[in-house]
Design an enzyme around this catalytic site. Structure first.
Site, short mmCIF file in Angstrom:
data_model
loop_
_atom_site.label_atom_id
_atom_site.label_comp_id
_atom_site.label_asym_id
_atom_site.label_seq_id
_atom_site.Cartn_x
_atom_site.Cartn_y
_atom_site.Cartn_z
CG HIS A 64 -1.83 -15.65 -18.34
ND1 HIS A 64 -0.80 -14.80 -18.02
CD2 HIS A 64 -1.39 -16.38 -19.40
CE1 HIS A 64 0.22 -14.98 -18.84
NE2 HIS A 64 -0.12 -15.94 -19.70
CD GLU A 66 -3.29 -13.71 -13.34
OE1 GLU A 66 -3.38 -14.74 -14.07
OE2 GLU A 66 -2.21 -13.28 -12.93
CB CYS A 94 2.33 -11.37 -16.58
SG CYS A 94 0.83 -11.62 -17.55
#
Length: 162
Positions: A64, A66, A94
């Site tokens: 992801h 991040e 998430c």
């Protein structure tokens, strides 16, 4: 003599979110879900790293935006801890990403749009407020919210239309 222009925190947040949105556009160009992130040094105000979602192209479910931005920053700083930093991400992170951000000791998460189904800061689990973590995250949402929501909703609308 250098000339420095003071900007408001609001303008600074919008500047960095625009950088994250550029990363989201790169994700979209690479057929990834359009999420982008940037990590900023809170002391200098400078960019440390920037990234976009890459789980499909990297064959890595943890890639992801991040996590990719944290990996790059840790490599640059030669340290898995990233204190005195702020992460800007186009959509509410998430559970996995909040965990990684917390373990890296990032100080602040600034996000654009809410993620009603899987967002773990405001929308669902509210992980930034849990007392059992030994690290506290400062959370700010809604920066360029419409622009951030638009890119992801258009992506999925186009995907469903195919």
């Amino acid at each position: 003599m250098a000339c420095y222009v003071e900007i408001t925190p609001e303008e600074r947040h919008e500047y960095w979110m625009m950088r994250a949105l550029r990363q989201a556009h790169l994700a979209q160009e690479n057929s990834e879900v359009p999420v982008g992130a940037v990590l900023v040094d809170c002391e200098t105000g400078g960019l440390i790293s920037e990234a976009y979602n890459q789980p499909i192209s990297a064959n890595d479910p943890t890639a992801h935006a991040e996590v990719v931005v944290l990996r790059e920053a840790a490599r640059i700083r030669e340290n898995y801890r990233l204190p005195r930093t702020a992460i800007y991400v186009t959509i509410e992170p998430c559970t996995m990403c909040v965990g990684a951000i917390s373990h890296a000791r990032v100080d602040s998460i600034i996000f654009g749009a809410l993620e009603p189904r899987a967002g773990s800061l405001v929308s669902q689990l509210k992980l930034g407020n849990k007392s059992f973590y030994n690290h506290r995250l400062h959370v700010l949402g809604g920066i360029l919210e419409n622009e951030c929501a638009d890119i992801i909703s258009r992506f999925f609308k186009n995907k469903r239309a195919k």
